[in-house]
Design an enzyme around this catalytic site. Structure first.
Site, mmCIF file in Angstrom:
data_model
loop_
_atom_site.group_PDB
_atom_site.id
_atom_site.type_symbol
_atom_site.label_atom_id
_atom_site.label_comp_id
_atom_site.label_asym_id
_atom_site.label_seq_id
_atom_site.Cartn_x
_atom_site.Cartn_y
_atom_site.Cartn_z
ATOM 1 N N ASN A 1 12.402 -7.402 -4.152
ATOM 2 C CA ASN A 1 12.395 -8.466 -3.965
ATOM 3 C C ASN A 1 13.434 -9.518 -4.450
ATOM 4 O OD1 ASN A 1 9.520 -7.226 -2.859
ATOM 5 N ND2 ASN A 1 9.076 -8.860 -2.979
ATOM 6 N N LYS B 1 14.464 0.350 9.692
ATOM 7 C CA LYS B 1 15.246 0.042 8.326
ATOM 8 C C LYS B 1 15.729 1.319 7.872
ATOM 9 C CE LYS B 1 16.230 -4.540 6.995
ATOM 10 N NZ LYS B 1 17.700 -4.864 6.881
ATOM 11 N N GLY C 1 21.612 -17.114 5.035
ATOM 12 C CA GLY C 1 20.561 -16.872 4.792
ATOM 13 C C GLY C 1 20.185 -16.696 2.823
ATOM 14 N N LEU C 2 19.498 -16.064 2.321
ATOM 15 C CA LEU C 2 19.373 -16.078 1.479
ATOM 16 C C LEU C 2 20.503 -15.401 0.571
ATOM 17 C CD1 LEU C 2 17.145 -16.344 -2.168
ATOM 18 C CD2 LEU C 2 16.217 -14.517 -1.150
ATOM 19 N N ASP D 1 -3.620 -8.672 -0.467
ATOM 20 C CA ASP D 1 -2.858 -8.017 -1.816
ATOM 21 C C ASP D 1 -1.637 -7.403 -1.500
ATOM 22 O OD1 ASP D 1 -4.733 -7.668 -4.722
ATOM 23 O OD2 ASP D 1 -3.795 -9.084 -3.834
ATOM 24 N N GLY E 1 24.463 -12.632 8.941
ATOM 25 C CA GLY E 1 23.918 -13.822 7.821
ATOM 26 C C GLY E 1 23.692 -13.888 6.888
ATOM 27 N N GLY E 2 24.420 -14.649 7.086
ATOM 28 C CA GLY E 2 25.807 -15.173 6.381
ATOM 29 C C GLY E 2 24.995 -16.515 5.564
ATOM 30 N N TYR F 1 9.292 -2.904 10.364
ATOM 31 C CA TYR F 1 10.567 -3.168 9.530
ATOM 32 C C TYR F 1 10.695 -2.109 8.357
ATOM 33 C CZ TYR F 1 12.485 -5.718 5.484
ATOM 34 O OH TYR F 1 13.596 -6.510 4.586
HETATM 35 P P1 NAP Z 1 17.076 -14.334 5.926
HETATM 36 O O1 NAP Z 1 17.338 -15.719 4.670
HETATM 37 O O2 NAP Z 1 15.779 -15.104 6.639
HETATM 38 O O3 NAP Z 1 18.974 -14.706 6.453
HETATM 39 C C1 NAP Z 1 18.609 -14.432 7.661
HETATM 40 C C2 NAP Z 1 20.545 -13.922 7.750
HETATM 41 O O4 NAP Z 1 20.233 -13.308 9.018
HETATM 42 C C3 NAP Z 1 20.369 -15.223 8.267
HETATM 43 O O5 NAP Z 1 21.509 -15.737 8.118
HETATM 44 C C4 NAP Z 1 19.659 -15.627 10.347
HETATM 45 O O6 NAP Z 1 20.917 -16.514 10.308
HETATM 46 C C5 NAP Z 1 20.766 -14.142 10.233
HETATM 47 N N1 NAP Z 1 20.005 -13.585 11.872
HETATM 48 C C6 NAP Z 1 18.175 -13.660 11.699
HETATM 49 N N2 NAP Z 1 18.521 -13.414 13.825
HETATM 50 C C7 NAP Z 1 19.928 -13.209 13.138
HETATM 51 C C8 NAP Z 1 19.898 -13.225 14.670
HETATM 52 N N3 NAP Z 1 19.260 -12.313 15.769
HETATM 53 N N4 NAP Z 1 21.555 -12.870 15.454
HETATM 54 C C9 NAP Z 1 22.388 -13.188 14.721
HETATM 55 N N5 NAP Z 1 22.090 -13.374 13.183
HETATM 56 C C10 NAP Z 1 20.540 -13.395 12.804
HETATM 57 O O7 NAP Z 1 17.335 -13.347 4.810
HETATM 58 P P2 NAP Z 1 17.426 -12.063 3.395
HETATM 59 O O8 NAP Z 1 16.446 -12.681 2.669
HETATM 60 O O9 NAP Z 1 19.642 -12.957 3.184
HETATM 61 O O10 NAP Z 1 17.996 -10.988 3.983
HETATM 62 C C11 NAP Z 1 18.950 -11.137 3.648
HETATM 63 C C12 NAP Z 1 18.788 -8.910 4.022
HETATM 64 O O11 NAP Z 1 18.690 -7.971 2.464
HETATM 65 C C13 NAP Z 1 17.700 -8.715 5.091
HETATM 66 O O12 NAP Z 1 18.364 -7.555 5.376
HETATM 67 C C14 NAP Z 1 16.399 -7.902 4.275
HETATM 68 O O13 NAP Z 1 16.047 -6.936 5.452
HETATM 69 C C15 NAP Z 1 17.195 -7.565 2.860
HETATM 70 N N6 NAP Z 1 15.975 -7.656 2.174
HETATM 71 C C16 NAP Z 1 15.473 -8.936 1.736
HETATM 72 C C17 NAP Z 1 14.800 -9.254 0.760
HETATM 73 C C18 NAP Z 1 14.053 -10.259 0.716
HETATM 74 O O14 NAP Z 1 12.796 -9.876 -0.886
HETATM 75 N N7 NAP Z 1 13.911 -11.142 0.963
HETATM 76 C C19 NAP Z 1 14.351 -7.841 0.098
HETATM 77 C C20 NAP Z 1 15.222 -6.484 0.340
HETATM 78 C C21 NAP Z 1 15.871 -6.874 1.120
HETATM 79 P P3 NAP Z 1 20.502 -17.918 10.900
HETATM 80 O O15 NAP Z 1 20.840 -18.706 9.554
HETATM 81 O O16 NAP Z 1 21.152 -18.650 11.945
HETATM 82 O O17 NAP Z 1 18.749 -17.892 11.539
HETATM 83 O O1 GFB Z 2 7.454 -11.398 -1.534
HETATM 84 P P1 GFB Z 2 5.300 -10.770 -0.451
HETATM 85 O O2 GFB Z 2 4.975 -11.693 0.620
HETATM 86 O O3 GFB Z 2 6.056 -9.289 -0.091
HETATM 87 O O4 GFB Z 2 4.367 -11.226 -1.540
HETATM 88 P P2 GFB Z 2 5.493 -8.009 -0.062
HETATM 89 C C1 GFB Z 2 3.079 -10.816 -1.036
HETATM 90 C C2 GFB Z 2 2.414 -9.963 -2.785
HETATM 91 O O5 GFB Z 2 2.190 -11.723 -3.448
HETATM 92 C C3 GFB Z 2 1.632 -10.228 -1.797
HETATM 93 C C4 GFB Z 2 0.701 -12.271 -3.193
HETATM 94 O O6 GFB Z 2 0.415 -8.994 -3.287
HETATM 95 C C5 GFB Z 2 0.273 -11.316 -2.278
HETATM 96 O O7 GFB Z 2 -1.098 -11.277 -2.475
HETATM 97 N N1 GFB Z 2 1.359 -13.329 -2.749
HETATM 98 C C6 GFB Z 2 0.678 -14.812 -3.691
HETATM 99 C C7 GFB Z 2 1.816 -14.135 -1.861
HETATM 100 N N2 GFB Z 2 0.662 -16.115 -2.959
HETATM 101 C C8 GFB Z 2 1.666 -15.614 -1.888
HETATM 102 C C9 GFB Z 2 2.365 -16.296 -1.335
HETATM 103 O O8 GFB Z 2 2.331 -17.544 -1.373
HETATM 104 N N3 GFB Z 2 3.248 -15.886 -0.732
HETATM 105 C C10 GFB Z 2 2.957 -14.786 -0.150
HETATM 106 N N4 GFB Z 2 4.273 -13.811 0.803
HETATM 107 N N5 GFB Z 2 3.226 -13.679 -1.400
HETATM 108 C C11 GFB Z 2 6.868 -7.602 1.328
HETATM 109 C C12 GFB Z 2 8.000 -7.264 3.021
HETATM 110 O O9 GFB Z 2 6.288 -6.915 1.045
HETATM 111 O O10 GFB Z 2 8.698 -7.177 0.626
HETATM 112 C C13 GFB Z 2 8.640 -7.106 3.509
HETATM 113 O O11 GFB Z 2 6.692 -7.222 4.141
HETATM 114 C C14 GFB Z 2 9.889 -6.974 2.598
HETATM 115 O O12 GFB Z 2 9.369 -6.987 4.061
HETATM 116 C C15 GFB Z 2 9.323 -7.947 1.504
HETATM 117 O O13 GFB Z 2 10.514 -5.973 2.034
HETATM 118 C C16 GFB Z 2 10.764 -7.735 0.444
HETATM 119 O O14 GFB Z 2 6.545 -7.747 -1.651
HETATM 120 O O15 GFB Z 2 4.176 -7.019 -0.741
#
Ligand code: NAP
Ligand code: GFB
Length: 377
Positions: free
Chosen positions: A228, A203, A74-75, A333, A71-72, A199
């Protein structure tokens, strides 16, 4: 050869120390401060100035670390790349993978790739990821795809005797009906919020696997639990993405089109947001110095929790948007809050400085404006 000592010093002392040594091995700047690595006799001394309060131990004689990051691309992955390029740790080869290198749901593809790379350490970041609305729509895919990826990666790391694996959980996996704040011991104390059930349960199984792999095979598999995350390279797709990139995309387009900016939901829910580059620095510390199988929450302090309404206002200011702001309460929400305690992290890193959210949002908005055409949308 070992690290002789690590010490924070004021810039003045730093200056005079450096003036008397010509063995500056490397100067590294890390957004908030400078690190000097000097060679002293048989060892390495790291002098850091007090701004950073985070130090990296480097050793030169040990076997080279081969760190594979799934996952290198992504974000989180690109946040890690950014910080590793800044630090450039000696004796460490970092390999950042994408799904193009191997589909991690495919066991044979994954095994072949890992056999070729021979990692000593793995940071397993890859997952099927998405915001509230994507989670609500694809609960079964989120469960099955993440279960497959995690099972493949951990089993193959066991086979290859990988020294350490760090996997990623999330604070949304905790039970929904609890007394806040959340701490690491509460992961399995009841069902998660229904919106991200698939999800969250996949996890949680990573935590289970870390424990059983350790007990049966002695594997050093652990996990981090970020709140987040936001930052450059996020997913700005409105349906699939998280709230901050979603709001940034909408303000950008509303400003361009002269239309109102609509926040989904009531704006009342509360969240803690960690900047991807802060998370990256903490991940590097976990790789080097966190030696527990039990997971650790990586979150800013509880008092940094903020409402969706207030964070939307910070984004409006970052874009200097003057138009109308609306709330579409027909949209869900989701979970009202998931307040996480970072007490365990603070017991290890009492002085770690998180980037203020206003600054993190500013840097991410600047990145998004500059990269709008290429950003994930
Ligand atoms: P992301 O931006 O969606 O990046 C996902 C990465 O995983 C990309 O590099 C993608 O590769 C790779 N990937 C997806 N499916 C794959 C597959 N089938 N085989 C190989 N590689 C695959 O995700 P992120 O936001 O960086 O999240 C990274 C980690 O943090 C995840 O484990 C997520 O659950 C965890 N996390 C995220 C958040 C958040 O707010 N974003 C919060 C808490 C925990 P490609 O670029 O090739 O698609
Ligand atoms: O980041 P988010 O989509 O997920 O935030 P969670 C959702 C909150 O933001 C809700 C409000 O309260 C939505 O009503 N919101 C307002 C919006 N405007 C927007 C918008 O334009 N887009 C989105 N997406 N939300 C996720 C989990 O929960 O947190 C995932 O479902 C993951 O699995 C992630 O863990 C970190 O914070 O609610």
């Amino acid at each position: 050869m070992s690290v002789l000592w690590v010490t924070p010093v004021t810039p003045q002392v730093c200056g005079s120390l450096l003036s008397c040594t010509d063995r500056v091995k490397r100067k590294t700047s890390l957004s908030q401060g400078l690190i000097y690595v000097v060679r002293v006799n048989q060892g390495i001394a790291i002098i850091i100035n007090e701004c950073t309060n985070l130090c990296f131990k480097m050793s030169s004689a040990e076997e080279e670390k081969v760190v594979v990051v799934t996952g290198g691309t992504g974000l989180v992955g690109l946040g890690l790349q950014h910080v590793i390029n800044e630090i450039n740790p000696p004796n460490e080869k970092w390999i950042f993978l994408s799904s193009k290198d191997a589909d991690l749901t495919n066991t044979e593809e994954t095994r072949a790739l890992f056999k070729k790379l021979q990692p000593t350490h793995v940071i397993h970041v890859a997952a099927m990821v998405g915001g509230l609305f994507r989670n609500m729509k694809y609960k079964c895919d989120f469960f099955r795809i993440n279960m497959k990826m995690n099972d493949n990666v951990l089993e193959i790391c066991k086979e290859l005797k990988v020294k350490k694996v760090i996997s990623f959980l999330s604070t949304c996996i905790f039970p929904d009906d609890v007394v806040y704040p959340l701490d690491e011991k509460m992961i399995h104390d009841g069902p998660p919020h229904d919106s991200n059930y698939g999800y969250a349960m996949a996890k949680r199984m990573v935590d289970v696997m870390n424990k059983v792999y350790h007990e049966q095979y002695g594997c050093n598999f652990t996990a981090v639990i970020p709140t987040n995350i936001f930052g450059p390279h996020d997913n700005f797709n409105l349906e699939d993405g998280h709230v901050l990139p979603g709001l940034m995309r909408k303000v950008h387009d509303a400003k361009r089109d002269g239309t109102p900016f609509t926040v989904w939901g009531s704006g009342k829910p509360l969240r803690q947001f960690i900047y991807s580059r802060d998370l990256a620095r903490l991940i590097i510390w976990v790789l080097q110095d966190y030696n527990e199988i039990s997971p650790i929450i990586l979150s800013p302090d509880e008092e940094d929790e903020i409402s969706i309404k207030d964070v939307a206002q910070l984004i409006v200011e970052a874009f200097d948007f003057k138009g109308e702001v609306l709330f579409d309460t027909s949209k869900a929400d989701g979970q009202y809050k998931k307040t996480a305690s970072n007490k365990k992290l603070r017991s290890y890193q009492p002085n770690f400085k998180f980037t203020p959210i206003r600054q993190g949002i500013r840097e991410t908005v600047d990145w998004f404006i500059e990269n709008y055409e290429v950003a994930r949308k």
